[in-house]
Design an enzyme around this catalytic site. Structure first.
Site, PDB file in Angstrom:
ATOM      1  CG  ASP A   1      -2.193   0.865   0.894  1.00  0.00           C
ATOM      2  OD1 ASP A   1      -2.103   1.752   0.026  1.00  0.00           O
ATOM      3  OD2 ASP A   1      -3.240   0.673   1.539  1.00  0.00           O
TER       4      ASP A   1
HETATM    5  C1  NOJ Z   1      -4.026   3.918   0.004  1.00  0.00           C
HETATM    6  C2  NOJ Z   1      -5.202   2.999   0.081  1.00  0.00           C
HETATM    7  O1  NOJ Z   1      -5.185   2.288   1.299  1.00  0.00           O
HETATM    8  C3  NOJ Z   1      -5.275   2.022  -1.079  1.00  0.00           C
HETATM    9  O2  NOJ Z   1      -6.500   1.352  -1.015  1.00  0.00           O
HETATM   10  C4  NOJ Z   1      -5.085   2.729  -2.378  1.00  0.00           C
HETATM   11  O3  NOJ Z   1      -5.205   1.799  -3.442  1.00  0.00           O
HETATM   12  C5  NOJ Z   1      -3.731   3.400  -2.398  1.00  0.00           C
HETATM   13  N1  NOJ Z   1      -3.681   4.368  -1.312  1.00  0.00           N
HETATM   14  C6  NOJ Z   1      -3.421   4.071  -3.731  1.00  0.00           C
HETATM   15  O4  NOJ Z   1      -4.160   5.202  -3.929  1.00  0.00           O
END
Ligand code: NOJ
Length: 761
Positions: free
Chosen positions: A288
């Site tokens: 993430d």
């Molecule tokens: C953080 C989020 O937790 C995730 O779901 C997302 O895909 C990413 N950022 C990218 O934007």
């Protein structure tokens, strides 16, 4: 078995793309040829370039200084780019990658396309409420077509986290509380995003996230630690991820939080043992955002070197935007801490996805395509259909709904009645400007001759502004003064007083659910409850339409408001879909994918808990709370219709079944009312004793059927080892016990039509 009914245009599109697929199949590279190509690439790449492929660079820096993205790409320092949504820029960066970077490897452009790109579909929790996998499959087909036309290759979805605590804001992004329903929705979304042929020109590579356990954050507080037994993990959390793997998902994303004291981003048990080992997953895993760097903040890694080596060794292939891999991996290989083979395995996974999806052959996007693709009226129809099927009729006393189209004077009241933001909902695509049809607009279009008066009442807003608004510079509006709010309240009541019927549209704004949007209370935010009580106090017929991203505590409404429609965050066509249902053009048939509590303090609340020594209904039942009931307000699977159904004639094919064998359960469902409608027939089991205690009920089959008045159908479910086995704490293994089972079939998780069978050796 779910039968997908596709509209003509989709069938045509499918036939065309399958024609293309059949042709492509002959030229499709075999596994051996893909491997040979990846090997050849790897052989000529420098260590720095290999590390580059494991770096996903953010196209925006959120205020941090760093090298220009063009320069990073030019030296082969990025395998993927995210947070960019601009076709022209995609092509420009791609040109640099393909023509100027050392090994000419194209970039993979990733973005969060969660429930639509330009045509916005209901949020995933809503689509799960359809209990019809065709809904998310068709929605994600359209989302993929639009996003791919914009130049995006890879979506960070589906989000398949099971969530049993409605305080957690991200419950809106998933399929709710149940692993069986969640698995069906996960697989359907993968099929929708990726299509039948991996890398088809109008599809995206999907990404199952967040691996794993994120939905069980302590207290529903986003990002907080998670403590889960291996049994909970394997029986409840992991099945939708496994379903995504079986459906061929190309990539996975890690999760932010600690899982049993090991952050998910550095968790070798999850990534190496389960995902890549037991499940044989051959795609790649991205962290993430910033998560590898966060291993230091989380008190797990000592420094960047430690974070990079431990994440990579745990099985995290790509670093999303933290810069920890590009800063440290090459040095770690040079000093022998990380082996070249470990780097090569991760790079091979990334390159294999790129080769398999044909990125080397088709790195660019036709800049005139998007406008043509998104103008398709069929996409709007699909969104309206998906929204209609996703809504749940929670209550309908005295047939308050549907309303008559001859209505003379209607009041539409509430802060989200005319809100595009709340209609489109959480997780908007980067840079999206909403053009959603609001509920007010939908009603006006449906009954153009009626006098319709609208008053929003007091505004609702987060008490603590959104972190993301601040990060991305969304301007903050000035809050209403208490005087302005009071005037808005009085105006809303006065507007309602003059009308024959009142439609209250209450709930949450988009930023009240989603990431970093957990709540300590599940009540209607702001002064909405007081407004609802004041309007109901007028003695008029009142219909409550809810736009919200999570189960809410609606005890008062459930007793005093005759009709309640849970519309969730229904997307671009949401206002039309609400009006279709309110005025009877569409009969609602959705069912809840998550339990609605009576009070916030009951959370986490879910149906599939294990029995206690003092179960509800027993002589020795000992109430749990002294200030409220134990039971939910609306159980999992609940949802009403404008018609009535009977479910009976439950039959189990045999009283006994051998371990490993299958039996069939059938029941008859009939429409006993006067209009056509949908019922979701649900099958639950309970293993009565065993190596471990098992949940009081577990969903193991469902089918949404459409029946004309008087029509009857027999539905049939299979129960075999897949449904009857579980991961046992006592045995530390997957087992199937030879034990007695209850089975129920009905319209929600409280179904009473039951039978039994026994599994024998
Ligand atoms: C953080 C989020 O937790 C995730 O779901 C997302 O895909 C990413 N950022 C990218 O934007």
């Amino acid at each position: 078995m779910h039968v997908t009914r596709w509209p003509a245009f989709v069938v045509l599109g499918l036939a065309l793309s399958m024609g293309a697929t059949a042709g492509a199949a002959q030229t499709m590279p075999s596994d051996a040829r893909i491997k040979a190509r990846v090997d050849a690439l790897l052989a000529r790449m420098s260590l720095e370039e290999k590390v580059g492929q494991l770096n996903q660079a953010g196209a925006i820096s959120f205020g941090q200084d760093g090298p220009k993205i063009e320069d990073v790409v030019r030296r082969g320092g990025a395998g993927s780019v995210l947070w960019l949504n601009d076709t022209k820029r995609f092509n420009e960066l791609q040109k640099i990658a393909v023509e100027e970077s050392p090994s000419r490897i194209p970039l993979l452009f990733g973005l969060d396309v969660i429930h639509g790109y330009r045509t916005i579909f209901p949020v995933p929790l809503a689509m799960a409420s359809s209990w019809d996998p065709a809904v998310p499959e068709r929605a994600q087909t359209v989302a993929a077509r639009e996003a791919r036309a914009a130049g995006i290759h890879w979506t960070f979805g589906p989000m398949v986290d099971i969530a049993r605590d409605a305080r957690w804001g991200r419950i809106v992004e998933g399929a709710g509380e149940d692993p069986y329903l969640g698995s069906a929705m996960a697989a359907a979304q993968v099929r929708g995003f990726q299509g039948q042929t991996f890398g088809a020109a109008d599809r995206l590579v999907a990404c199952a996230k967040h691996f794993a356990g994120y939905g069980f954050a302590d207290g529903g507080r986003d990002y907080d630690p998670v403590d889960l037994s291996e049994a909970q993990l394997r029986n409840v959390v992991l099945p939708p991820f496994h379903a995504a793997v079986k459906a061929g998902v190309g990539t996975f994303m890690g999760a932010y939080m600690d899982l049993n004291n090991v952050p998910a981003s550095g968790n070798a048990f999850l990534l190496r043992q389960v995902l890549k080992g037991e499940w044989g997953f051959r795609g790649f895993v991205v962290s993430d955002a910033m998560a590898i760097g966060n291993l230091i903040i989380q008190g797990f890694a000592r420094d960047g070197r430690d974070a990079a080596s431990r994440a990579l060794r745990a099985g995290m292939d790509m670093d999303m935007a933290s810069g920890t891999y590009p800063r440290n991996l090459a040095a770690l290989v040079k000093d022998g801490t990380v082996k070249t083979a470990e780097i090569d395995d991760a790079v091979r996974r990334v390159l294999t996805v790129k080769v398999r999806m044909g990125l080397f052959e088709h790195p660019y996007t036709d800049e005139s395509l998007l406008t043509k693709v998104v103008s398709s009226p069929e996409h709007q129809q699909e969104a309206r259909w998906a929204a209609q099927r996703s809504m749940v009729l929670l209550r309908n006393e005295g047939k308050t709904l549907p309303l008559s189209k001859n209505i003379k004077h209607l009041a539409v009241i509430g802060p989200v009645a005319d809100s595009r933001d709340a209609t489109d909902g959480s997780w908007m695509v980067f840079g999206h400007t909403s053009n959603a049809v609001t509920v007010l607009e939908g009603i006006k279009a449906k009954v153009p001759d009626a006098k319709i008066e609208y008053a929003p009442g007091p505004e609702i807003r987060r008490e603590i502004p959104s972190f993301f608004d601040a990060l991305t510079g969304v301007p903050q509006t000035t809050p209403q003064t208490p005087g302005e709010a009071e005037a808005a309240f009085q105006l809303a009541v006065a507007t309602a007083r003059g009308a024959d019927v009142v439609v209250m549209v209450l709930g949450e704004t988009a930023s009240m659910a989603g990431e970093a949007a957990s709540r300590a209370s599940l009540d209607l935010p702001g002064r909405q409850q007081a407004l609802l009580e004041a309007v109901v106090g007028l003695g008029k017929p009142v219909v409550l339409v809810l736009l919200n991203g999570r189960p809410l505590a609606l005890s008062w409404a459930a007793e005093h408001v005759p009709a309640i429609l849970e519309a969730w965050e229904p997307g671009s066509e949401g206002g039309h879909a609400v009006a279709d249902i309110l005025f009877g053009d569409v009969n609602p048939g959705g069912k809840l994918p998550a339990t609605f509590p009576r009070k916030t303090g009951q959370t986490p609340l879910y149906y599939a808990r294990t029995l206690t020594h003092s179960p509800e209904g027993s002589r020795m039942y000992n109430p749990r709370y002294w200030d409220g009931q134990n039971s939910p307000l609306y159980p999992f699977g609940h949802g009403l219709s404008y018609t009535t159904f009977s479910i009976d004639n439950l039959k189990v094919s045999a009283p006994k079944v051998k371990v490993g064998e299958q039996l069939t359960v059938t029941a008859d469902v009939a429409n006993t009312g006067t209009v056509a409608g949908d019922e979701v027939v649900q099958l639950y089991i309970h293993q009565k004793a065993g190596s471990d205690s098992r949940p009081i009920r577990e969903l193991k089959g469902f089918e949404r059927v459409t029946l004309e008045p008087g029509e009857k159908r027999t539905v049939s479910f299979k129960l075999g080892p897949d449904e009857l086995r579980y991961w046992s704490t006592s045995a530390k293994a997957w087992i199937q016990d030879a034990e007695a089972f209850d089975v129920w079939v009905g319209a929600d998780s409280t179904a009473t039509l039951g039978a039994g069978f026994t599994v024998v050796r």
